[in-house]
Design a protein around this motif. Structure first.
Motif, PDB file in Angstrom:
ATOM      1  N   ARG A  46       1.058  -1.242  -0.075  1.00  0.00           N
ATOM      2  CA  ARG A  46       0.242   0.078   0.140  1.00  0.00           C
ATOM      3  C   ARG A  46       1.042   1.162  -0.020  1.00  0.00           C
ATOM      4  NH1 ARG A  46      -3.265  -3.908   1.516  1.00  0.00           N
ATOM      5  NH2 ARG A  46      -5.409  -3.691   1.413  1.00  0.00           N
ATOM      6  N   ILE A  47       0.432   2.376  -0.596  1.00  0.00           N
ATOM      7  CA  ILE A  47       1.169   3.509  -0.465  1.00  0.00           C
ATOM      8  C   ILE A  47       0.353   4.769  -0.382  1.00  0.00           C
ATOM      9  CG2 ILE A  47       2.631   5.012  -2.272  1.00  0.00           C
ATOM     10  CD1 ILE A  47       2.885   2.443  -4.087  1.00  0.00           C
ATOM     11  N   VAL A  48       0.956   5.542   0.603  1.00  0.00           N
ATOM     12  CA  VAL A  48       0.153   6.960   0.832  1.00  0.00           C
ATOM     13  C   VAL A  48       1.329   8.102   0.522  1.00  0.00           C
ATOM     14  CG1 VAL A  48      -0.635   8.011   3.071  1.00  0.00           C
ATOM     15  CG2 VAL A  48      -0.737   5.390   2.849  1.00  0.00           C
ATOM     16  N   LEU A  49       0.767   8.974  -0.223  1.00  0.00           N
ATOM     17  CA  LEU A  49       1.263  10.127  -0.541  1.00  0.00           C
ATOM     18  C   LEU A  49       0.634  11.453   0.243  1.00  0.00           C
ATOM     19  CD1 LEU A  49       3.322  11.587  -2.505  1.00  0.00           C
ATOM     20  CD2 LEU A  49       1.275  11.975  -4.110  1.00  0.00           C
ATOM     21  N   PRO A  50       1.158  12.001   1.150  1.00  0.00           N
ATOM     22  CA  PRO A  50       0.606  13.119   2.024  1.00  0.00           C
ATOM     23  C   PRO A  50       1.111  14.262   1.156  1.00  0.00           C
ATOM     24  CG  PRO A  50       2.679  12.271   2.879  1.00  0.00           C
ATOM     25  CD  PRO A  50       2.684  11.449   1.811  1.00  0.00           C
ATOM     26  N   GLY A  51       0.648  15.478   1.636  1.00  0.00           N
ATOM     27  CA  GLY A  51       1.226  16.771   0.956  1.00  0.00           C
ATOM     28  C   GLY A  51       0.609  17.977   1.901  1.00  0.00           C
ATOM     29  N   VAL A  52       1.448  18.999   1.985  1.00  0.00           N
ATOM     30  CA  VAL A  52       1.106  20.089   2.515  1.00  0.00           C
ATOM     31  C   VAL A  52       1.714  21.440   1.974  1.00  0.00           C
ATOM     32  CG1 VAL A  52       1.312  21.420   4.784  1.00  0.00           C
ATOM     33  CG2 VAL A  52       0.661  19.026   5.054  1.00  0.00           C
ATOM     34  N   GLY A  53       1.023  22.499   1.674  1.00  0.00           N
ATOM     35  CA  GLY A  53       1.602  23.538   1.178  1.00  0.00           C
ATOM     36  C   GLY A  53       0.991  23.744  -0.511  1.00  0.00           C
ATOM     37  N   ALA A  54       1.744  24.501  -1.316  1.00  0.00           N
ATOM     38  CA  ALA A  54       1.392  24.836  -2.500  1.00  0.00           C
ATOM     39  C   ALA A  54       1.644  23.687  -3.404  1.00  0.00           C
ATOM     40  CB  ALA A  54       2.021  26.287  -2.969  1.00  0.00           C
ATOM     41  N   PHE A  55       0.608  23.589  -4.570  1.00  0.00           N
ATOM     42  CA  PHE A  55       0.495  22.546  -5.755  1.00  0.00           C
ATOM     43  C   PHE A  55       1.849  22.485  -6.435  1.00  0.00           C
ATOM     44  CE2 PHE A  55      -0.112  20.521  -9.516  1.00  0.00           C
ATOM     45  CZ  PHE A  55      -1.334  19.724  -9.467  1.00  0.00           C
ATOM     46  N   ALA A  56       2.361  23.583  -6.708  1.00  0.00           N
ATOM     47  CA  ALA A  56       3.501  23.534  -7.485  1.00  0.00           C
ATOM     48  C   ALA A  56       4.988  23.149  -6.708  1.00  0.00           C
ATOM     49  CB  ALA A  56       3.720  24.768  -8.324  1.00  0.00           C
ATOM     50  N   ASP A  57       4.852  23.708  -5.580  1.00  0.00           N
ATOM     51  CA  ASP A  57       5.962  22.977  -4.702  1.00  0.00           C
ATOM     52  C   ASP A  57       5.919  21.650  -4.178  1.00  0.00           C
ATOM     53  OD1 ASP A  57       6.699  25.622  -4.472  1.00  0.00           O
ATOM     54  OD2 ASP A  57       5.982  26.087  -2.535  1.00  0.00           O
ATOM     55  N   GLN A  59       4.521  19.344  -6.203  1.00  0.00           N
ATOM     56  CA  GLN A  59       4.864  18.557  -7.471  1.00  0.00           C
ATOM     57  C   GLN A  59       6.318  18.652  -7.828  1.00  0.00           C
ATOM     58  OE1 GLN A  59       3.770  16.327  -9.191  1.00  0.00           O
ATOM     59  NE2 GLN A  59       3.226  16.838 -11.269  1.00  0.00           N
ATOM     60  N   ALA A  60       6.975  19.719  -7.519  1.00  0.00           N
ATOM     61  CA  ALA A  60       8.256  19.919  -7.548  1.00  0.00           C
ATOM     62  C   ALA A  60       9.206  19.052  -6.833  1.00  0.00           C
ATOM     63  CB  ALA A  60       8.911  21.313  -7.473  1.00  0.00           C
ATOM     64  N   GLY A  61       8.712  18.901  -5.576  1.00  0.00           N
ATOM     65  CA  GLY A  61       9.395  18.035  -4.657  1.00  0.00           C
ATOM     66  C   GLY A  61       9.330  16.607  -4.982  1.00  0.00           C
ATOM     67  N   LEU A  62       8.159  16.055  -5.333  1.00  0.00           N
ATOM     68  CA  LEU A  62       7.876  14.742  -5.855  1.00  0.00           C
ATOM     69  C   LEU A  62       8.870  14.435  -7.102  1.00  0.00           C
ATOM     70  CD1 LEU A  62       6.431  12.037  -5.296  1.00  0.00           C
ATOM     71  CD2 LEU A  62       4.440  13.012  -6.932  1.00  0.00           C
ATOM     72  N   MET A  63       8.695  15.436  -8.043  1.00  0.00           N
ATOM     73  CA  MET A  63       9.481  15.156  -9.089  1.00  0.00           C
ATOM     74  C   MET A  63      10.931  15.096  -9.028  1.00  0.00           C
ATOM     75  SD  MET A  63       7.488  14.814 -11.620  1.00  0.00           S
ATOM     76  CE  MET A  63       8.570  14.960 -13.057  1.00  0.00           C
ATOM     77  N   ALA A  64      11.402  15.834  -7.762  1.00  0.00           N
ATOM     78  CA  ALA A  64      12.684  15.785  -7.374  1.00  0.00           C
ATOM     79  C   ALA A  64      13.416  14.599  -6.845  1.00  0.00           C
ATOM     80  CB  ALA A  64      13.290  17.220  -6.416  1.00  0.00           C
ATOM     81  N   ALA A  65      12.481  13.682  -6.469  1.00  0.00           N
ATOM     82  CA  ALA A  65      12.911  12.514  -5.627  1.00  0.00           C
ATOM     83  C   ALA A  65      13.101  11.487  -6.830  1.00  0.00           C
ATOM     84  CB  ALA A  65      11.696  11.991  -4.767  1.00  0.00           C
ATOM     85  N   GLY A  96      -2.854  21.674 -11.715  1.00  0.00           N
ATOM     86  CA  GLY A  96      -2.977  22.482 -10.713  1.00  0.00           C
ATOM     87  C   GLY A  96      -3.080  24.002 -11.215  1.00  0.00           C
ATOM     88  N   ARG A  97      -4.036  25.009 -10.763  1.00  0.00           N
ATOM     89  CA  ARG A  97      -3.930  26.195 -11.299  1.00  0.00           C
ATOM     90  C   ARG A  97      -3.687  27.134  -9.980  1.00  0.00           C
ATOM     91  NH1 ARG A  97      -8.430  24.667 -14.820  1.00  0.00           N
ATOM     92  NH2 ARG A  97      -7.388  23.965 -16.703  1.00  0.00           N
ATOM     93  N   GLU A  98      -2.675  26.976  -9.552  1.00  0.00           N
ATOM     94  CA  GLU A  98      -2.219  27.657  -8.254  1.00  0.00           C
ATOM     95  C   GLU A  98      -0.843  28.388  -8.740  1.00  0.00           C
ATOM     96  OE1 GLU A  98      -1.459  27.282  -3.397  1.00  0.00           O
ATOM     97  OE2 GLU A  98      -1.766  25.493  -4.625  1.00  0.00           O
ATOM     98  N   PHE A  99      -0.853  29.709  -8.706  1.00  0.00           N
ATOM     99  CA  PHE A  99       0.477  30.699  -9.215  1.00  0.00           C
ATOM    100  C   PHE A  99       1.050  30.021 -10.448  1.00  0.00           C
ATOM    101  CE2 PHE A  99       0.883  29.971  -4.382  1.00  0.00           C
ATOM    102  CZ  PHE A  99       0.463  31.362  -4.126  1.00  0.00           C
ATOM    103  N   GLY A 100      -0.356  30.093 -11.634  1.00  0.00           N
ATOM    104  CA  GLY A 100       0.124  29.404 -12.693  1.00  0.00           C
ATOM    105  C   GLY A 100      -0.527  28.071 -12.851  1.00  0.00           C
ATOM    106  N   GLU A 101      -0.007  27.387 -14.122  1.00  0.00           N
ATOM    107  CA  GLU A 101      -0.467  25.918 -14.337  1.00  0.00           C
ATOM    108  C   GLU A 101       0.678  24.806 -14.112  1.00  0.00           C
ATOM    109  OE1 GLU A 101      -2.917  25.009 -17.503  1.00  0.00           O
ATOM    110  OE2 GLU A 101      -4.284  26.491 -17.247  1.00  0.00           O
ATOM    111  N   THR A 102       0.380  24.032 -13.379  1.00  0.00           N
ATOM    112  CA  THR A 102       1.449  22.913 -12.995  1.00  0.00           C
ATOM    113  C   THR A 102       0.822  21.528 -13.334  1.00  0.00           C
ATOM    114  OG1 THR A 102       2.208  24.211 -11.213  1.00  0.00           O
ATOM    115  CG2 THR A 102       2.926  21.902 -11.201  1.00  0.00           C
TER     116      THR A 102
END
Length: 211
Positions: A46-57, A59-65, A96-102
């Protein structure tokens, strides 16, 4: 058996881990592991993906992993039960449409946009307890009573293209998606780790869910 909670630099990992560990003791289920290692995630049941903060941030953190997104796609395509929480749920969207489109993961087609309550007295962010309205019966809500409340903290929300993917909503000057899902994928806008018995029941259901 293991349930991997992904550490990618975004998310209330301590509280989430504590709640998942509690429900493992109460309801059984796999061992809970917090990890940033894609190979550990690849082997998880099983897999759990949490997240707090801005969508773009997030997504960037996930892509950087390195290698994490590829492993997530591989495991989700293979049918591994997956849960996204808060921004982790929003990342399931197409965009995601938060501070632009991501771009998001596009597992639940739809867009994440700003909350715009019709009542100007309602503040954004939407913060606090709200009553869940179940739209689609789902095993994740087994034992959750009608009128149960969950805890929210967010300024943006996911609107799915296909409303059959919306499992629950709350009213906040408009209908706000509270949970989405399809196949082996679940997303929760609310924080189950902060939602007392309701959240614990949802976590326990996920740990024992067979899609």
């Amino acid at each position: 058996m293991t349930c991997a909670i992904i550490d990618y630099g975004s998310g209330n990992l301590h509280s989430a881990e504590k709640s998942f560990q509690r429900m493992r003791r109460e309801a059984g289920g796999p061992e809970i592991i917090v990890t940033a290692d894609p190979e550990v995630v690849r082997k998880a049941d099983r897999i759990v993906l949490p997240g707090v903060g801005a969508f773009a941030d997030c997504q960037a953190g996930l892509m950087a992993a390195q290698g994490m997104v590829e492993v997530l796609r591989e495991r989700v395509d293979a049918g591994t039960p997956f849960m996204g929480i808060c921004v982790g749920m929003q990342l399931l969207a197409t965009v995601g449409r938060e501070f632009g489109e991501t771009p998001g993961l596009d597992w639940i087609p739809g867009a994440v946009t700003a909350l715009t309550p019709s009542d100007p007295a309602l503040k954004v962010p939407h913060m606090g307890w709200n009553e869940l309205h179940i739209d689609q019966p789902h095993a994740i809500f087994d034992g959750v009573q009608a009128g149960a409340h969950a805890y929210f903290v967010h300024s943006f929300h996911l609107t799915p293209d296909n409303m059959a993917h919306r499992l629950a909503h709350v009213d906040y000057g408009t209908e706000v998606t509270a949970a989405v899902g399809r196949d082996n994928i679940i997303g929760l806008q609310f924080h189950p780790e902060k939602s007392q018995r309701t959240g614990l029941d949802v976590i326990g259901n996920f740990l024992n869910w067979t899609p």
